[in-house]
Design an enzyme around this catalytic site. Structure first.
Site, PDB file in Angstrom:
ATOM      1  CG  ASP A  64      -0.215  -0.334   2.500  1.00 34.93           C
ATOM      2  OD1 ASP A  64       0.953   0.076   2.656  1.00 34.93           O
ATOM      3  OD2 ASP A  64      -0.814  -1.010   3.357  1.00 34.93           O
ATOM      4  CG  ASP A  66       1.217   4.105   4.529  1.00 32.35           C
ATOM      5  OD1 ASP A  66      -0.011   3.956   4.362  1.00 32.35           O
ATOM      6  OD2 ASP A  66       1.953   3.228   5.012  1.00 32.35           O
ATOM      7  CG  ASP A 144       8.921   1.053  12.391  1.00 31.49           C
ATOM      8  OD1 ASP A 144       9.274   1.677  11.373  1.00 31.49           O
ATOM      9  OD2 ASP A 144       8.072   0.141  12.366  1.00 31.49           O
TER      10      ASP A 144
HETATM   11  P1  ATP Z   1       3.841  -2.857   5.052  1.00 30.71           P
HETATM   12  O1  ATP Z   1       2.693  -1.937   4.805  1.00 30.71           O
HETATM   13  O2  ATP Z   1       4.530  -3.328   3.835  1.00 30.71           O
HETATM   14  O3  ATP Z   1       3.517  -3.951   5.990  1.00 30.71           O
HETATM   15  P2  ATP Z   1       4.979  -0.529   6.282  1.00 30.71           P
HETATM   16  O4  ATP Z   1       6.388  -0.206   6.645  1.00 30.71           O
HETATM   17  O5  ATP Z   1       4.321   0.357   5.284  1.00 30.71           O
HETATM   18  O6  ATP Z   1       4.973  -2.044   5.829  1.00 30.71           O
HETATM   19  P3  ATP Z   1       2.829   0.171   8.012  1.00 30.71           P
HETATM   20  O7  ATP Z   1       2.315  -0.567   9.193  1.00 30.71           O
HETATM   21  O8  ATP Z   1       1.977   0.336   6.818  1.00 30.71           O
HETATM   22  O9  ATP Z   1       4.175  -0.578   7.614  1.00 30.71           O
HETATM   23  O10 ATP Z   1       3.317   1.585   8.542  1.00 30.71           O
HETATM   24  C1  ATP Z   1       3.721   2.620   7.693  1.00 30.71           C
HETATM   25  C2  ATP Z   1       4.903   3.362   8.285  1.00 30.71           C
HETATM   26  O11 ATP Z   1       4.525   3.963   9.535  1.00 30.71           O
HETATM   27  C3  ATP Z   1       6.096   2.480   8.623  1.00 30.71           C
HETATM   28  O12 ATP Z   1       6.922   2.281   7.507  1.00 30.71           O
HETATM   29  C4  ATP Z   1       6.788   3.276   9.707  1.00 30.71           C
HETATM   30  O13 ATP Z   1       7.528   4.344   9.155  1.00 30.71           O
HETATM   31  C5  ATP Z   1       5.611   3.888  10.467  1.00 30.71           C
HETATM   32  N1  ATP Z   1       5.178   3.044  11.597  1.00 30.71           N
HETATM   33  C6  ATP Z   1       4.204   2.109  11.588  1.00 30.71           C
HETATM   34  N2  ATP Z   1       4.072   1.526  12.781  1.00 30.71           N
HETATM   35  C7  ATP Z   1       4.981   2.106  13.594  1.00 30.71           C
HETATM   36  C8  ATP Z   1       5.338   1.949  14.972  1.00 30.71           C
HETATM   37  N3  ATP Z   1       4.725   1.045  15.748  1.00 30.71           N
HETATM   38  N4  ATP Z   1       6.315   2.744  15.459  1.00 30.71           N
HETATM   39  C9  ATP Z   1       6.924   3.655  14.678  1.00 30.71           C
HETATM   40  N5  ATP Z   1       6.660   3.834  13.396  1.00 30.71           N
HETATM   41  C10 ATP Z   1       5.697   3.090  12.838  1.00 30.71           C
HETATM   42 MG    MG Z   2       2.288   0.270   4.626  1.00 28.78          MG
END
Ligand code: ATP
Ligand code: MG
Length: 444
Positions: A64, A66, A144
């Site tokens: 996705d 963001d 993170d």
């Molecule tokens: P994917 O969507 O492929 O699983 P993602 O890295 O995009 O991986 P998401 O859960 O969609 O993960 O979160 C988007 C972004 O928000 C992350 O890349 C990170 O920068 C931030 N983020 C999400 N959860 C946390 C957290 N618990 N603590 C700190 N930052 C976070």
């Molecule tokens: Mg994501």
């Protein structure tokens, strides 16, 4: 300016111009581009961030997209008719295009609490954002992992890196931003995220990022079961369940999510039930790889089968007159309520999970009209798949599984012949094994 974090000194920010990175607009969803452009035209800084940027840089297809922006949630809301504000953990805007949702978050400032702790309820019971807005830089530092804090700037198509994410991405290193232990204490779910990304990307968790995980698993006990359920699905239904499962056990996090399963695994004989769980994970990964649907019900059925089966056996032995199905029913209820303290299991998954279990003994009865009726049962397919899994791991007779494989694939003449020849199974082996003892000790 250089920031000292731990023992790292990081110059900031590094800007990688368009010709020096691989992100092309062709690979970004049209809808995400629309949102970025509209924000930009309205005079707001807007960036693609998180997994979208990370995966594009790695040549992978993002799950996705963001977006992070300087516009407030209300300003985003005003720009997009197809948007709404959601405030599960903090207030952000969801812009909807058919099935695709683009998440737009306002830059967040330095805030030390975990995402969850920032929930504040208004008098009307609405969840409100408690953190303050921040700058792009602050937004980067509160993310993170370094590889998750890269920003694709729609202004000039460059990538902005405050935290050394580009270097880590190239080296295949998963590194927590800031002091790892502090960041895990702020939000223990980050430990699960570390495992998830390491498994998914095949990255090595940096030594300092890894070390505290072995000690801090217990912090997950404070996370709400519904959030852990969501995380569990991401861990096991993203196509990398096998690697994820192994890493979770390595870091002793699995026992925090599935304590009853871990206990059963520790009593394993001849690799069972480890084989059953691992095979379920392999099947799930294979199905996802070829685009077949997967359901949490099946996954949970596999994860919780062994503790439930053991419990049912104990109950059946302890209580004279209790049938196997009654014992299984009681054991299932107990397993579900115990598991719900760790990860919730919504009814829409626990009900079919229990059906899969209950169908196992019906699959043993191969005489009369029952087998033909079973073929029509909406849960037949999943129950048959589950039987295969049990047979592969040596817990159910291979012959029985093979019989069903042939039976469903053959014409009706053959089916009738198979029914004639099938052994009459009144009681399963499993049910016969524990001899019932009369409470008064009769027969002794
Ligand atoms: P994917 O969507 O492929 O699983 P993602 O890295 O995009 O991986 P998401 O859960 O969609 O993960 O979160 C988007 C972004 O928000 C992350 O890349 C990170 O920068 C931030 N983020 C999400 N959860 C946390 C957290 N618990 N603590 C700190 N930052 C976070
Ligand atoms: Mg994501």
């Amino acid at each position: 300016m250089t920031r000292i974090e731990g023992n790292q000194a990081i110059s900031e920010p590094v800007t990688i111009p368009r010709p020096e990175h691989v992100i092309s607009r062709v690979n970004i969803s049209e809808n995400a581009l629309k949102v970025l452009y509209r924000l930009k035209q309205a005079g707001f800084q807007a960036y693609l961030v998180g997994g979208g940027v990370r995966d594009l840089l790695l040549g992978r297809e993002p799950k996705d997209f963001d977006i992070a922006t300087i516009a407030s949630p209300e300003e985003v809301r005003a720009l997009f008719r197809n948007s709404r504000l959601i405030g599960r953990r903090f207030l952000l805007a969801h812009v909807r295009f058919g099935n695709e949702i683009i998440e737009v978050a306002t830059f967040r400032g330095q805030s030390d609490g975990s995402d969850e702790e920032q929930l504040v309820q208004s008098d009307e019971g609405r969840l409100l954002r408690d953190n303050v807005f921040g700058t792009l830089e602050e937004d980067a530092w509160r993310r993170d992992f370094t590889i998750n804090a890269l920003y694709y700037n729609i202004e000039d198509f460059s990538v902005v890196d405050y935290v050394g994410g580009m270097t880590d991405l190239k080296a295949g290193t998963l590194r927590m931003i800031g002091d790892p232990e502090r960041r895990y204490r702020e939000d223990p779910v980050r430990m699960l995220r570390a495992v998830r990304f390491a498994a998914k990307l095949g990255f090595r968790i940096h030594a300092e990022t890894e070390a505290p995980i072995f000690e801090l698993g217990h912090l997950l006990d404070d996370i709400s079961p519904s959030r852990l359920f969501d995380e569990t699905l991401k861990l096991f239904l993203s196509g990398n369940a096998v690697a994820t499962f192994e890493l979770l056990r390595h870091y002793r996090l699995f026992e925090r999510l599935f304590p009853a399963t871990e206990e059963a695994l520790s009593m394993e004989e001849n690799h069972f039930p480890l084989t059953l769980v691992s095979r379920a994970m392999e099947n799930t990964d294979q199905r996802i790889a070829v685009g077949k649907p997967v359901t949490p019900a099946f996954l949970y059925a596999a994860l919780l089968w062994e503790p439930t089966r053991r419990l049912a056996q104990q109950m059946e032995q302890a209580e004279a007159g209790l049938t196997w199905l009654q014992a299984l029913h009681a054991a299932s209820s107990l397993t579900v309520s115990r598991q719900a303290k760790c990860t919730s299991i919504p009814k829409r998954f626990s009900v079919p999970m229990r059906e899969i279990w209950a169908m196992q003994s019906r699959l043993e009865q191969r005489s009369g009209k029952r087998p033909l009726r079973l073929l029509e049962h909406p849960r037949f397919r999943a129950s048959y798949d589950f039987l295969l899994l049990r047979a592969e791991s040596g817990e159910a007779p291979a012959e029985l599984a093979q019989w069903w494989t042939r039976f469903q694939d053959t014409d009706s003449d053959q089916q009738h012949a198979m029914l004639q020849e099938a052994p009459v199974t009144k009681t399963s082996k499993r049910r016969r094994r524990p001899r019932k003892r009369r409470p008064n000790g009769a027969g002794a």
